[in-house]
Design a protein around this motif. Structure first.
Motif, PDB file in Angstrom:
ATOM      1  N   GLU A 147       0.854  -1.201   0.000  1.00  0.00           N
ATOM      2  CA  GLU A 147       0.000   0.000   0.000  1.00  0.00           C
ATOM      3  C   GLU A 147       0.880   1.237   0.000  1.00  0.00           C
ATOM      4  O   GLU A 147       2.035   1.192   0.428  1.00  0.00           O
ATOM      5  CB  GLU A 147      -0.947   0.016   1.204  1.00  0.00           C
ATOM      6  CG  GLU A 147      -0.258   0.016   2.542  1.00  0.00           C
ATOM      7  CD  GLU A 147      -1.224  -0.082   3.722  1.00  0.00           C
ATOM      8  OE1 GLU A 147      -1.029   0.696   4.684  1.00  0.00           O
ATOM      9  OE2 GLU A 147      -2.148  -0.902   3.690  1.00  0.00           O
ATOM     10  N   VAL A 148       0.335   2.329  -0.534  1.00  0.00           N
ATOM     11  CA  VAL A 148       1.004   3.631  -0.526  1.00  0.00           C
ATOM     12  C   VAL A 148       0.220   4.526   0.423  1.00  0.00           C
ATOM     13  O   VAL A 148      -0.990   4.716   0.252  1.00  0.00           O
ATOM     14  CB  VAL A 148       1.057   4.243  -1.936  1.00  0.00           C
ATOM     15  CG1 VAL A 148       1.780   5.594  -1.902  1.00  0.00           C
ATOM     16  CG2 VAL A 148       1.749   3.293  -2.920  1.00  0.00           C
ATOM     17  N   ASN A 149       0.895   5.066   1.419  1.00  0.00           N
ATOM     18  CA  ASN A 149       0.215   5.803   2.490  1.00  0.00           C
ATOM     19  C   ASN A 149       0.260   7.314   2.269  1.00  0.00           C
ATOM     20  O   ASN A 149       1.091   7.830   1.523  1.00  0.00           O
ATOM     21  CB  ASN A 149       0.859   5.446   3.833  1.00  0.00           C
ATOM     22  CG  ASN A 149       0.795   3.958   4.117  1.00  0.00           C
ATOM     23  OD1 ASN A 149      -0.276   3.378   4.128  1.00  0.00           O
ATOM     24  ND2 ASN A 149       1.959   3.349   4.326  1.00  0.00           N
ATOM     25  N   ASP A 150      -0.638   8.006   2.951  1.00  0.00           N
ATOM     26  CA  ASP A 150      -0.753   9.461   2.805  1.00  0.00           C
ATOM     27  C   ASP A 150       0.504  10.195   3.250  1.00  0.00           C
ATOM     28  O   ASP A 150       0.790  11.295   2.768  1.00  0.00           O
ATOM     29  CB  ASP A 150      -1.955   9.978   3.619  1.00  0.00           C
ATOM     30  CG  ASP A 150      -3.282   9.497   3.048  1.00  0.00           C
ATOM     31  OD1 ASP A 150      -3.309   9.141   1.848  1.00  0.00           O
ATOM     32  OD2 ASP A 150      -4.279   9.467   3.794  1.00  0.00           O
ATOM     33  N   ASP A 151       1.277   9.588   4.164  1.00  0.00           N
ATOM     34  CA  ASP A 151       2.484  10.264   4.646  1.00  0.00           C
ATOM     35  C   ASP A 151       3.680  10.050   3.720  1.00  0.00           C
ATOM     36  O   ASP A 151       4.804  10.453   4.043  1.00  0.00           O
ATOM     37  CB  ASP A 151       2.824   9.800   6.069  1.00  0.00           C
ATOM     38  CG  ASP A 151       3.224   8.326   6.141  1.00  0.00           C
ATOM     39  OD1 ASP A 151       3.132   7.630   5.108  1.00  0.00           O
ATOM     40  OD2 ASP A 151       3.617   7.874   7.238  1.00  0.00           O
ATOM     41  N   GLY A 152       3.455   9.389   2.573  1.00  0.00           N
ATOM     42  CA  GLY A 152       4.522   9.172   1.608  1.00  0.00           C
ATOM     43  C   GLY A 152       5.292   7.878   1.798  1.00  0.00           C
ATOM     44  O   GLY A 152       6.200   7.571   1.021  1.00  0.00           O
ATOM     45  N   SER A 153       4.925   7.113   2.812  1.00  0.00           N
ATOM     46  CA  SER A 153       5.590   5.831   3.034  1.00  0.00           C
ATOM     47  C   SER A 153       4.876   4.731   2.264  1.00  0.00           C
ATOM     48  O   SER A 153       3.728   4.879   1.830  1.00  0.00           O
ATOM     49  CB  SER A 153       5.612   5.487   4.526  1.00  0.00           C
ATOM     50  OG  SER A 153       4.288   5.233   4.998  1.00  0.00           O
ATOM     51  N   VAL A 154       5.581   3.607   2.079  1.00  0.00           N
ATOM     52  CA  VAL A 154       4.965   2.432   1.472  1.00  0.00           C
ATOM     53  C   VAL A 154       5.114   1.262   2.435  1.00  0.00           C
ATOM     54  O   VAL A 154       6.072   1.176   3.198  1.00  0.00           O
ATOM     55  CB  VAL A 154       5.601   2.076   0.114  1.00  0.00           C
ATOM     56  CG1 VAL A 154       5.464   3.233  -0.857  1.00  0.00           C
ATOM     57  CG2 VAL A 154       7.063   1.667   0.256  1.00  0.00           C
ATOM     58  N   LEU A 155       4.135   0.379   2.392  1.00  0.00           N
ATOM     59  CA  LEU A 155       4.161  -0.824   3.223  1.00  0.00           C
ATOM     60  C   LEU A 155       4.674  -1.994   2.399  1.00  0.00           C
ATOM     61  O   LEU A 155       4.252  -2.193   1.252  1.00  0.00           O
ATOM     62  CB  LEU A 155       2.755  -1.142   3.736  1.00  0.00           C
ATOM     63  CG  LEU A 155       2.546  -2.522   4.375  1.00  0.00           C
ATOM     64  CD1 LEU A 155       3.366  -2.659   5.658  1.00  0.00           C
ATOM     65  CD2 LEU A 155       1.067  -2.772   4.648  1.00  0.00           C
ATOM     66  N   LEU A 156       5.599  -2.763   2.988  1.00  0.00           N
ATOM     67  CA  LEU A 156       5.994  -4.008   2.364  1.00  0.00           C
ATOM     68  C   LEU A 156       6.352  -5.027   3.433  1.00  0.00           C
ATOM     69  O   LEU A 156       6.656  -4.666   4.583  1.00  0.00           O
ATOM     70  CB  LEU A 156       7.166  -3.837   1.401  1.00  0.00           C
ATOM     71  CG  LEU A 156       8.581  -3.702   1.996  1.00  0.00           C
ATOM     72  CD1 LEU A 156       9.610  -4.153   0.969  1.00  0.00           C
ATOM     73  CD2 LEU A 156       8.857  -2.266   2.385  1.00  0.00           C
ATOM     74  N   TYR A 157       6.296  -6.301   3.048  1.00  0.00           N
ATOM     75  CA  TYR A 157       6.758  -7.386   3.900  1.00  0.00           C
ATOM     76  C   TYR A 157       8.122  -7.799   3.351  1.00  0.00           C
ATOM     77  O   TYR A 157       8.222  -8.406   2.299  1.00  0.00           O
ATOM     78  CB  TYR A 157       5.758  -8.542   3.902  1.00  0.00           C
ATOM     79  CG  TYR A 157       4.454  -8.168   4.545  1.00  0.00           C
ATOM     80  CD1 TYR A 157       4.272  -8.294   5.918  1.00  0.00           C
ATOM     81  CD2 TYR A 157       3.401  -7.650   3.787  1.00  0.00           C
ATOM     82  CE1 TYR A 157       3.075  -7.919   6.519  1.00  0.00           C
ATOM     83  CE2 TYR A 157       2.204  -7.278   4.370  1.00  0.00           C
ATOM     84  CZ  TYR A 157       2.052  -7.424   5.743  1.00  0.00           C
ATOM     85  OH  TYR A 157       0.857  -7.039   6.332  1.00  0.00           O
ATOM     86  N   GLN A 158       9.165  -7.430   4.090  1.00  0.00           N
ATOM     87  CA  GLN A 158      10.533  -7.491   3.606  1.00  0.00           C
ATOM     88  C   GLN A 158      10.962  -8.928   3.318  1.00  0.00           C
ATOM     89  O   GLN A 158      10.684  -9.846   4.084  1.00  0.00           O
ATOM     90  CB  GLN A 158      11.442  -6.829   4.639  1.00  0.00           C
ATOM     91  CG  GLN A 158      12.901  -6.948   4.375  1.00  0.00           C
ATOM     92  CD  GLN A 158      13.524  -8.036   5.233  1.00  0.00           C
ATOM     93  OE1 GLN A 158      12.859  -8.652   6.041  1.00  0.00           O
ATOM     94  NE2 GLN A 158      14.800  -8.274   5.037  1.00  0.00           N
ATOM     95  N   LYS A 159      11.663  -9.130   2.177  1.00  0.00           N
ATOM     96  CA  LYS A 159      12.117 -10.449   1.770  1.00  0.00           C
ATOM     97  C   LYS A 159      13.619 -10.643   1.952  1.00  0.00           C
ATOM     98  O   LYS A 159      14.070 -11.755   2.215  1.00  0.00           O
ATOM     99  CB  LYS A 159      11.752 -10.686   0.294  1.00  0.00           C
ATOM    100  CG  LYS A 159      10.253 -10.696   0.037  1.00  0.00           C
ATOM    101  CD  LYS A 159       9.563 -11.828   0.771  1.00  0.00           C
ATOM    102  CE  LYS A 159       8.085 -11.879   0.478  1.00  0.00           C
ATOM    103  NZ  LYS A 159       7.394 -12.937   1.249  1.00  0.00           N
ATOM    104  N   ASN A 160      14.412  -9.590   1.749  1.00  0.00           N
ATOM    105  CA  ASN A 160      15.859  -9.681   1.925  1.00  0.00           C
ATOM    106  C   ASN A 160      16.363  -8.404   2.582  1.00  0.00           C
ATOM    107  O   ASN A 160      15.689  -7.374   2.556  1.00  0.00           O
ATOM    108  CB  ASN A 160      16.559  -9.907   0.582  1.00  0.00           C
ATOM    109  CG  ASN A 160      16.376 -11.317   0.073  1.00  0.00           C
ATOM    110  OD1 ASN A 160      16.937 -12.270   0.616  1.00  0.00           O
ATOM    111  ND2 ASN A 160      15.573 -11.478  -0.970  1.00  0.00           N
TER     112      ASN A 160
END
Length: 414
Positions: free
Chosen positions: A336-349
């Motif tokens: 997801e792309v958030n209003d504060d300019g951050s993005v959510l991810l589930y880190q792989k490496n």
């Protein structure tokens, strides 16, 4: 043949997330496996509910979904397959891919409206075989991997116009004829022809002389090593015109057990190359080096053109190693792309603040960015992301306006 498109780009998906990735990055169609009766039992594979979700997503984006039911069935499989066909017939699938004639007859009986395709596993090497399957009601036949483009062109000239030809254009090659392998069953008790291949062709081998047990003598060819069955990967990115000229309609990428990074890079690169060629053969020709660079972002074992231009020779094998070339590290996908300019991810490496990354746009080009901040799900700042599958919020040194859910984030391994 589907007159709406000149060719079809067909991508693999081992699970629902990968199907979405393939569609987002340009696939015209995706082939998947259910939780039974396919040749990739170790992939995540699709429950009935996931199939429905995948079909819904693909159809909403103008793509198709094909299900593999391409094992060679034993008697106990035959008892169970009719019920499976009853479960999947109303999912909305666009076709089912089959190898076994008995399974084909059951599909016609229990799913009479379903479009049926014939797998490469069925050893489809001549036009009379294609005509046989057409007479049985098949809509498409996948060529055996052992065919040259000249042979495929001859098949095209001797089959009905509305019988589609599908052929592999990229991915791992099998040491055995059309994938029919006994090594896995013999050495590990896992039947490759029923979806359980352990890939013993990639193992390192030695010779033991009968009267000298325990003395292992390496198998060498010109002192290059001992991985005698280990083929290079197929890559036809430079030969799209020849494949179209041969009459191939569906261009198939191998890899239902590959990562989303592999699927995204393969889909986007071949999508761009195919579209460029259809727009202008000169444009396509001028960008060959670009395509080759982009496709090398996939994990691969060096490249070959397989059987398409004649029988492979020793140059098609890799004798010194069975490892992949990995030019990029998969960091995750934007959830997801958030209003504060951050993005959510589930880190792989692992990655760190200050690392330069590439965010793969869905069609052409990459968005270059630097990691500026990392926060965990509780809002705590981190200098690095060393823990796989951790839920993270990332900010880059670029505006988030150009970022979208589903984009792959990767980092050059160098």
């Amino acid at each position: 043949m589907n007159k709406d498109k000149t060719v079809e780009l067909l991508l693999p998906a081992g699970g629902l997330d990968t199907l979405i990735c393939a569609v987002d990055y340009g696939a015209d169609a995706v082939y998947i496996g259910g939780q039974r009766f396919g040749l990739r039992a170790k992939a995540d594979n699709f429950s009935i509910e996931d199939m429905k979700k995948g079909v819904e997503y693909a159809h909403a984006h103008g793509a198709k979904v094909y299900l593999t039911v391409n094992i060679f069935a034993h008697n106990n499989d035959i008892h169970e397959i009719p019920e499976y066909f009853k479960e999947i017939k109303d999912v909305g699938l666009d076709a089912v891919l089959i190898s076994d004639p008995g399974v084909f007859m059951l599909a016609k009986k229990y799913m009479p409206e379903m479009e049926l395709h014939i797998s490469t596993q069925a050893n489809n090497t001549n036009y009379e075989t294609f005509n046989f399957w057409y007479g049985m009601g098949a809509k498409r036949v996948v060529t055996a991997r052992e065919l040259s483009l000249a042979e495929i062109k001859e098949i095209r000239a001797n089959i009905p116009d509305d019988l589609e030809i599908e052929a592999f254009m990229h991915g791992a090659m099998c040491i055995s004829y059309s994938g029919r392998c006994l090594l896995s069953n013999y050495m590990a008790g896992r039947d490759a022809n029923r979806g359980l291949c352990t890939h013993p062709c990639r193992w390192k081998y030695a010779v033991v002389e009968e009267s000298r047990p325990g003395e292992y003598m390496p198998i060498e060819e010109d002192e290059r090593g001992t991985y005698i069955f280990n083929s290079k990967d197929l890559c036809m990115i430079e030969h799209i015109p020849e494949m179209i000229e041969a009459g191939i309609y569906s261009f198939k990428i191998e890899g239902r057990m590959k990562t989303k990074l592999y699927v995204a890079a393969a889909a986007r690169t071949y999508r761009e190359a195919i579209d460029d060629y259809l727009e202008s053969p000169e444009l396509y020709k001028s960008k060959i080096e670009h395509y080759k660079e982009q496709i090398s972002a996939c994990t691969y074992r060096q490249f070959t053109t397989g059987f398409y231009f004649g029988k492979p020779d020793s140059d098609s094998q890799i004798y010194d190693s069975n490892t992949y070339v990995r030019n990029y590290i998969y960091l995750g996908v934007i959830e997801e792309v958030n209003d504060d300019g951050s993005v959510l991810l589930y880190q792989k490496n692992k990655f760190c603040i200050g690392d330069n990354v590439e965010i793969m746009d869905f069609r052409k080009g990459d968005i270059k960015a630097e990691v500026k901040s990392i926060r965990d799900e509780y809002g705590r700042e981190q200098e690095s992301a060393p823990h796989p599958s951790q839920k993270l919020y990332i900010k880059f040194n670029i505006s988030a306006d150009c970022l979208k859910k589903g984009m792959i984030i990767r980092m050059n391994s160098n």
